[in-house]
Motif scaffolding. Structure first.
Motif, PDB file in Angstrom:
ATOM      1  N   GLN A  54       0.908  -1.193   0.030  1.00 35.16           N
ATOM      2  CA  GLN A  54      -0.017   0.068   0.090  1.00 35.16           C
ATOM      3  C   GLN A  54       0.843   1.232   0.103  1.00 35.16           C
ATOM      4  O   GLN A  54       1.803   1.345   0.760  1.00 35.16           O
ATOM      5  N   VAL A  55       0.396   2.223  -0.851  1.00 31.80           N
ATOM      6  CA  VAL A  55       1.279   3.412  -0.962  1.00 31.80           C
ATOM      7  C   VAL A  55       0.547   4.622  -1.103  1.00 31.80           C
ATOM      8  O   VAL A  55      -0.513   4.695  -1.782  1.00 31.80           O
ATOM      9  N   SER A  56       0.783   5.415  -0.238  1.00 35.95           N
ATOM     10  CA  SER A  56       0.089   6.862  -0.485  1.00 35.95           C
ATOM     11  C   SER A  56       0.997   7.934  -0.621  1.00 35.95           C
ATOM     12  O   SER A  56       1.868   8.206   0.278  1.00 35.95           O
ATOM     13  N   LEU A  57       0.649   8.650  -1.792  1.00 37.05           N
ATOM     14  CA  LEU A  57       1.642   9.868  -1.934  1.00 37.05           C
ATOM     15  C   LEU A  57       1.088  11.109  -1.041  1.00 37.05           C
ATOM     16  O   LEU A  57      -0.169  11.402  -1.437  1.00 37.05           O
ATOM     17  N   LEU A  58       1.749  11.515  -0.028  1.00 31.83           N
ATOM     18  CA  LEU A  58       0.959  12.780   0.534  1.00 31.83           C
ATOM     19  C   LEU A  58       1.166  14.126  -0.355  1.00 31.83           C
ATOM     20  O   LEU A  58       2.105  14.125  -1.152  1.00 31.83           O
ATOM     21  N   PRO A  59       0.544  15.143  -0.031  1.00 27.44           N
ATOM     22  CA  PRO A  59       0.505  16.408  -0.844  1.00 27.44           C
ATOM     23  C   PRO A  59       1.958  17.071  -0.725  1.00 27.44           C
ATOM     24  O   PRO A  59       2.413  16.954   0.244  1.00 27.44           O
ATOM     25  N   ALA A  61       8.824   7.860   3.693  1.00 28.17           N
ATOM     26  CA  ALA A  61       9.994   8.053   2.859  1.00 28.17           C
ATOM     27  C   ALA A  61       9.728   9.434   2.259  1.00 28.17           C
ATOM     28  O   ALA A  61       8.528   9.776   2.050  1.00 28.17           O
ATOM     29  N   ARG A  62      10.869  10.008   2.155  1.00 25.78           N
ATOM     30  CA  ARG A  62      10.760  11.511   1.352  1.00 25.78           C
ATOM     31  C   ARG A  62      11.144  11.391   0.137  1.00 25.78           C
ATOM     32  O   ARG A  62      12.203  10.642  -0.117  1.00 25.78           O
ATOM     33  N   ILE A  63      10.706  12.108  -0.770  1.00 26.39           N
ATOM     34  CA  ILE A  63      11.026  12.116  -2.225  1.00 26.39           C
ATOM     35  C   ILE A  63      11.132  13.686  -2.686  1.00 26.39           C
ATOM     36  O   ILE A  63      10.491  14.605  -1.967  1.00 26.39           O
ATOM     37  N   HIS A  64      11.825  13.804  -3.751  1.00 27.07           N
ATOM     38  CA  HIS A  64      11.840  15.340  -4.134  1.00 27.07           C
ATOM     39  C   HIS A  64      11.551  15.321  -5.691  1.00 27.07           C
ATOM     40  O   HIS A  64      12.013  14.143  -6.536  1.00 27.07           O
ATOM     41  N   GLY A  65      10.483  16.223  -6.429  1.00 30.61           N
ATOM     42  CA  GLY A  65      10.462  16.179  -7.683  1.00 30.61           C
ATOM     43  C   GLY A  65       8.979  16.576  -7.939  1.00 30.61           C
ATOM     44  O   GLY A  65       8.292  17.071  -7.247  1.00 30.61           O
ATOM     45  N   SER A  66       8.610  16.875  -8.987  1.00 25.40           N
ATOM     46  CA  SER A  66       7.193  17.543  -9.549  1.00 25.40           C
ATOM     47  C   SER A  66       6.689  16.741 -10.696  1.00 25.40           C
ATOM     48  O   SER A  66       7.493  15.944 -11.390  1.00 25.40           O
ATOM     49  N   ALA A  95       5.810  23.621  -1.475  1.00 33.02           N
ATOM     50  CA  ALA A  95       6.019  24.332  -2.537  1.00 33.02           C
ATOM     51  C   ALA A  95       7.593  24.344  -3.094  1.00 33.02           C
ATOM     52  O   ALA A  95       8.063  24.822  -4.062  1.00 33.02           O
ATOM     53  N   HIS A  96       8.430  23.424  -2.329  1.00 33.82           N
ATOM     54  CA  HIS A  96       9.639  23.288  -2.765  1.00 33.82           C
ATOM     55  C   HIS A  96       9.889  21.843  -3.477  1.00 33.82           C
ATOM     56  O   HIS A  96      11.189  21.412  -3.768  1.00 33.82           O
ATOM     57  N   GLY A  97       8.879  21.138  -3.664  1.00 38.71           N
ATOM     58  CA  GLY A  97       8.841  19.898  -4.632  1.00 38.71           C
ATOM     59  C   GLY A  97       9.216  18.758  -3.591  1.00 38.71           C
ATOM     60  O   GLY A  97       9.734  17.722  -3.937  1.00 38.71           O
ATOM     61  N   ARG A  98       8.888  18.872  -2.245  1.00 41.50           N
ATOM     62  CA  ARG A  98       9.372  17.831  -1.378  1.00 41.50           C
ATOM     63  C   ARG A  98       8.011  17.400  -1.026  1.00 41.50           C
ATOM     64  O   ARG A  98       7.117  17.828  -0.720  1.00 41.50           O
ATOM     65  N   SER A  99       7.886  15.652  -0.911  1.00 42.78           N
ATOM     66  CA  SER A  99       6.681  14.926  -0.643  1.00 42.78           C
ATOM     67  C   SER A  99       7.200  13.975   0.290  1.00 42.78           C
ATOM     68  O   SER A  99       8.116  13.513   0.235  1.00 42.78           O
ATOM     69  N   ARG A 100       6.245  13.434   1.037  1.00 45.64           N
ATOM     70  CA  ARG A 100       6.322  12.232   1.536  1.00 45.64           C
ATOM     71  C   ARG A 100       5.418  11.190   1.128  1.00 45.64           C
ATOM     72  O   ARG A 100       4.334  11.432   0.334  1.00 45.64           O
ATOM     73  N   VAL A 101       5.866   9.768   1.205  1.00 48.97           N
ATOM     74  CA  VAL A 101       5.182   8.756   0.717  1.00 48.97           C
ATOM     75  C   VAL A 101       5.069   7.591   1.811  1.00 48.97           C
ATOM     76  O   VAL A 101       5.882   7.440   2.558  1.00 48.97           O
ATOM     77  N   ARG A 102       3.807   7.340   2.213  1.00 50.14           N
ATOM     78  CA  ARG A 102       3.441   6.498   3.118  1.00 50.14           C
ATOM     79  C   ARG A 102       3.501   5.119   2.364  1.00 50.14           C
ATOM     80  O   ARG A 102       2.705   4.722   1.591  1.00 50.14           O
ATOM     81  N   VAL A 103       4.103   3.942   3.083  1.00 48.48           N
ATOM     82  CA  VAL A 103       4.181   2.830   2.451  1.00 48.48           C
ATOM     83  C   VAL A 103       4.074   1.941   3.687  1.00 48.48           C
ATOM     84  O   VAL A 103       4.582   1.794   4.698  1.00 48.48           O
ATOM     85  N   ALA A 104       3.069   0.721   3.217  1.00 46.62           N
ATOM     86  CA  ALA A 104       3.020  -0.458   4.046  1.00 46.62           C
ATOM     87  C   ALA A 104       2.652  -1.678   3.497  1.00 46.62           C
ATOM     88  O   ALA A 104       2.465  -1.457   2.251  1.00 46.62           O
ATOM     89  N   PRO A 124       5.076  14.076 -13.482  1.00 45.82           N
ATOM     90  CA  PRO A 124       5.148  12.671 -13.702  1.00 45.82           C
ATOM     91  C   PRO A 124       6.187  12.143 -12.862  1.00 45.82           C
ATOM     92  O   PRO A 124       6.078  11.130 -12.268  1.00 45.82           O
ATOM     93  N   GLN A 125       7.291  12.832 -12.851  1.00 45.55           N
ATOM     94  CA  GLN A 125       8.666  12.480 -12.008  1.00 45.55           C
ATOM     95  C   GLN A 125       8.069  12.146 -10.551  1.00 45.55           C
ATOM     96  O   GLN A 125       8.701  11.175  -9.981  1.00 45.55           O
ATOM     97  N   ARG A 126       7.391  12.930  -9.989  1.00 47.76           N
ATOM     98  CA  ARG A 126       7.033  12.819  -8.693  1.00 47.76           C
ATOM     99  C   ARG A 126       6.396  11.580  -8.156  1.00 47.76           C
ATOM    100  O   ARG A 126       6.633  10.900  -7.377  1.00 47.76           O
ATOM    101  N   LEU A 127       5.463  11.154  -9.174  1.00 48.89           N
ATOM    102  CA  LEU A 127       4.562   9.995  -8.823  1.00 48.89           C
ATOM    103  C   LEU A 127       5.334   8.999  -9.405  1.00 48.89           C
ATOM    104  O   LEU A 127       5.282   7.801  -8.482  1.00 48.89           O
ATOM    105  N   ARG A 128       6.391   8.783 -10.166  1.00 50.26           N
ATOM    106  CA  ARG A 128       7.149   7.540 -10.345  1.00 50.26           C
ATOM    107  C   ARG A 128       8.114   7.382  -9.219  1.00 50.26           C
ATOM    108  O   ARG A 128       8.419   6.321  -8.833  1.00 50.26           O
ATOM    109  N   ARG A 129       8.698   8.680  -8.469  1.00 47.10           N
ATOM    110  CA  ARG A 129       9.577   8.450  -7.665  1.00 47.10           C
ATOM    111  C   ARG A 129       9.063   7.843  -6.432  1.00 47.10           C
ATOM    112  O   ARG A 129       9.369   7.294  -5.520  1.00 47.10           O
TER     113      ARG A 129
END
Ligand code: ATP
Length: 381
Positions: free
Chosen positions: A324-329, A353-358, A332-341, A360-365
């Motif tokens: 299960q994966v949820s990408l949280l909003p 986990a933390r990802i950086h990007g915007s 403004a600096h392109g940083r997002s958190r991803v919740r994984v279980a 389609p790249q953000r979604l793939r990351r």
């Protein structure tokens, strides 16, 4: 590192490229494929459907390069002018080729009458050898004349790639005898480019005599690349040193794919099927897992499919394990958190986990971050 050996220029023909309507993926494919063979690409140009401009580009390219590769503009219509442009540059006359005409008639027999305009695709100059196009109507050209070596390939990417692999690459190898560089790629996740560079403490700047190094941020993490023309064994030492310094953040090398690794590791733990539930990711995890080549999956868990949950109600398919994966909003600096279980046979408690990007790249990351979390959990990290 300056490279000796054969040099090429790539020409992508089509006014649609210059209007931004088509992205020039053919040039990227050709540049990458030439580099793999050991041919240095000096320049890549995008050209309009203009006979004079195309002819001039061929002329200029052959002054500096051993090989000119062009893609596009081989269709049947008045604005497909690559054949004419090369013929002008060579100072040769286009003539109908009876064998090519027969092949075209045969191809069109199944569809009824062949439009007259398609006969343009049967034109050839004396120094050109036609290249078969089993999946399209436009034959390619291989020209090996006193004035230089050139290849014309169709613009349709699938036709271009097939003709490159079956017809052009073998001729390039025979004609120019390039020596393919040895390359080693190390793939990491969860650390940024500058952090990787820092951790490698000077190895990127001084990887060893005759060794080229590079660092690239990809959707599946930061990749390090070492290359040399002096033989594969020269890369052993820097690659081993880099692997030591990267530790658990290193997930693979060379052709490894993170999704394949995770499915294999799950298989080793007795998980026969994996399903996914994702939210906020645009279905990127499903797309990545569904793209795994099943022929590489001996003993690996099988991907059973997944759901993209837009409203909090969709259920994942039944499987031994559900990721299960949820990408949280993002901020403004392109940083997002991803919740994984993960639930089921190999449970993994919820982690972020933390990802950086915007875009389609953000979604793939986000999807790769989830796969990386599973990899880490399965390794007891
Ligand atoms: P065909 O006879 O099959 O039309 P062609 O050589 O004339 O082949 P073009 O008409 O130039 O090819 O292009 C056909 C299609 O291929 C384009 O509409 C575009 O979608 C794609 N294409 C052309 N050039 C490129 C390129 N450089 N990169 C990616 N796609 C391309």
């Amino acid at each position: 590192m300056p490279r000796s050996g054969p040099r090429a220029v790539v020409l992508s023909v089509g006014s649609e490229l210059l209007r931004g309507e088509t992205v020039d993926t053919n040039a990227a494919f050709l540049a990458g494929s030439l580099a793999e063979l050991g041919v240095t690409v000096l320049e890549v140009h995008q050209l309009p459907d203009d006979r004079g401009v195309i002819a001039e580009a061929f002329q200029r390219a052959r002054e500096t390069a051993d090989l000119v590769i062009a893609t596009g503009g081989l269709g049947p219509t008045h604005d497909d002018l690559t054949r004419e442009g090369l013929a002008d540059a060579l100072g040769e006359e286009l003539r109908p080729d009876t064998a090519l005409e027969a092949t075209l008639h045969e191809r069109f027999a199944a569809y009824g009458r062949m439009p007259e305009s398609n006969l343009r695709q049967a034109l050839l100059v004396p120094s050109a050898e036609p290249l078969a196009n089993p999946i399209g109507s436009a034959p390619g050209w291989w020209v090996d004349s006193t004035t230089g070596t050139a290849a014309l390939l169709p613009g349709v990417p699938a036709e271009m790639r097939r003709m490159w692999t079956d017809e052009v690459a073998p001729r390039v190898k025979r004609r120019l005898s390039p020596s393919a560089p040895a390359v080693r790629v190390l793939k990491t996740f969860a650390i940024g480019e500058s952090a990787v560079a820092e951790r490698l403490s000077g190895l990127l700047e001084a990887p060893g005599d005759g060794i080229e190094s590079g660092i690239y941020a990809r959707d599946d993490g930061v990749h390090l690349r070492f290359a040399t023309s002096d033989g594969d064994e020269r890369l052993e030492q820097p690659a081993r040193r880099a692997a030591e310094l990267l530790g658990d953040d290193l997930w693979g090398t060379d052709g490894d794919e993170l999704a394949e690794i995770v499915l294999r590791r799950l298989g080793e733990r007795g998980v026969m099927t994996l399903a996914t539930w994702e939210a906020g990711t645009g279905g990127s995890l499903l797309a990545i897992l569904a793209g795994v080549d099943p022929s590489t999956a001996d003993g690996a868990a099988r991907y059973a499919g997944g759901v993209l949950d837009a409203g909090g109600t969709a259920a994942a398919p039944v499987a031994d394990a559900v990721l299960q994966v949820s990408l949280l909003p993002g901020d403004a600096h392109g940083r997002s958190r991803v919740r994984v279980a993960m639930s089921g046979a190999v449970p993994i408690a919820s982690v972020e986990a933390r990802i950086h990007g915007s875009g389609p790249q953000r979604l793939r990351r986000a999807a790769f971050a989830a796969l990386d979390q599973v990899r880490r959990a399965l390794s007891g990290l």
